[in-house]
Design an enzyme around this catalytic site. Structure first.
Site, PDB file in Angstrom:
ATOM      1  N   HIS A  19       0.840  -1.203   0.000  1.00 43.23           N
ATOM      2  CA  HIS A  19       0.000   0.000   0.000  1.00 43.23           C
ATOM      3  C   HIS A  19       0.879   1.259   0.000  1.00 43.23           C
ATOM      4  O   HIS A  19       0.611   2.214  -0.732  1.00 43.23           O
ATOM      5  CB  HIS A  19      -0.900   0.044   1.244  1.00 43.23           C
ATOM      6  CG  HIS A  19      -1.957  -1.005   1.284  1.00 43.23           C
ATOM      7  ND1 HIS A  19      -2.153  -1.788   2.398  1.00 43.23           N
ATOM      8  CD2 HIS A  19      -2.895  -1.372   0.383  1.00 43.23           C
ATOM      9  CE1 HIS A  19      -3.162  -2.601   2.170  1.00 43.23           C
ATOM     10  NE2 HIS A  19      -3.626  -2.382   0.952  1.00 43.23           N
ATOM     11  N   LYS A  43     -15.357  -8.437   4.098  1.00 45.93           N
ATOM     12  CA  LYS A  43     -14.102  -8.725   4.795  1.00 45.93           C
ATOM     13  C   LYS A  43     -14.338  -8.745   6.293  1.00 45.93           C
ATOM     14  O   LYS A  43     -15.246  -8.121   6.811  1.00 45.93           O
ATOM     15  CB  LYS A  43     -13.045  -7.671   4.439  1.00 45.93           C
ATOM     16  CG  LYS A  43     -12.644  -7.708   2.973  1.00 45.93           C
ATOM     17  CD  LYS A  43     -11.531  -6.741   2.698  1.00 45.93           C
ATOM     18  CE  LYS A  43     -11.107  -6.819   1.224  1.00 45.93           C
ATOM     19  NZ  LYS A  43     -10.001  -5.908   0.946  1.00 45.93           N
ATOM     20  N   ARG A  94      -1.436  -6.388  -8.095  1.00 46.89           N
ATOM     21  CA  ARG A  94      -0.377  -7.318  -7.714  1.00 46.89           C
ATOM     22  C   ARG A  94      -0.230  -8.442  -8.731  1.00 46.89           C
ATOM     23  O   ARG A  94       0.861  -8.880  -9.015  1.00 46.89           O
ATOM     24  CB  ARG A  94      -0.664  -7.933  -6.343  1.00 46.89           C
ATOM     25  CG  ARG A  94      -0.649  -6.949  -5.213  1.00 46.89           C
ATOM     26  CD  ARG A  94      -1.068  -7.621  -3.955  1.00 46.89           C
ATOM     27  NE  ARG A  94      -2.415  -8.159  -4.159  1.00 46.89           N
ATOM     28  CZ  ARG A  94      -3.285  -8.402  -3.205  1.00 46.89           C
ATOM     29  NH1 ARG A  94      -2.966  -8.215  -1.969  1.00 46.89           N
ATOM     30  NH2 ARG A  94      -4.474  -8.864  -3.474  1.00 46.89           N
ATOM     31  N   SER A 132      -3.024  -7.838   2.782  1.00 46.41           N
ATOM     32  CA  SER A 132      -3.370  -7.638   4.197  1.00 46.41           C
ATOM     33  C   SER A 132      -3.899  -8.911   4.830  1.00 46.41           C
ATOM     34  O   SER A 132      -3.544  -9.252   5.965  1.00 46.41           O
ATOM     35  CB  SER A 132      -4.408  -6.522   4.332  1.00 46.41           C
ATOM     36  OG  SER A 132      -3.861  -5.288   3.956  1.00 46.41           O
TER      37      SER A 132
END
Length: 170
Positions: A19, A43, A94, A132
């Site tokens: 990030h 999440k 990514r 994360s």
């Protein structure tokens, strides 16, 4: 000439070195970069929205970037971006799987507001595997996360795990 205002949205639970890489690079592309810290019902966050806001604010301050502001939101991204006066959405990629999802989201967002462009930044090669969710899982099972997050974020994650023992609902 109109200001270029970008929004980099995410849950940042926790903020990772990946990030931070996108923040540093995204801030160079716009006059002002707004880090939009949001909730995501799908999440299971380790940190509350206020804790994540404080964490991101601290990490941005440590980077010494002066054209970045951290703002919390719980709304449709395009409505938030419009309210902020943004003309760019910054998204980090990514892997190919990220691209497929982000491509679809960019298309939907363009349908909602065609005056806001989406810009994709590839994560630095050394940071591409960092997520994360994986950072939290590694930490929960006793793995070392210092290569994925700043020392302060590592301390935050480890303190949360020590306090709760699990990742459950926070």
């Amino acid at each position: 000439m109109a200001s270029r205002i970008g929004v980099y949205p995410g849950t940042f639970d926790p903020i990772t070195l990946g990030h931070a890489d996108i923040i540093r690079r995204g801030a160079k592309l716009v006059d002002k970069l707004i880090i939009g810290v949001t909730t995501n019902p799908s999440k299971n966050p380790m940190f509350t929205p206020d804790e994540r806001m404080a964490m991101v604010t601290r990490e941005v301050a440590a980077m010494g970037i002066d054209n970045v502001e951290v703002v919390g939101f719980n709304a449709l991204l395009m409505k938030f971006a419009q309210k902020q006066g943004a003309n760019v959405i910054v998204r980090g990629l990514r892997a190919v799987a990220d691209f497929e999802y982000e491509y679809q989201m960019a298309g939907m967002n363009q349908q909602l507001n065609s005056s806001i462009e989406t810009v994709f930044l590839m994560a630095d090669v050394s940071l591409q595997p960092i997520a994360s969710k994986l950072v939290k899982e590694i930490a929960m099972f006793g793995g070392e996360i210092h290569r994925f997050v700043s020392p302060a974020v590592r301390d935050d994650v480890m303190a949360r795990i020590a306090k709760t023992g699990t990742l459950g609902d926070y």
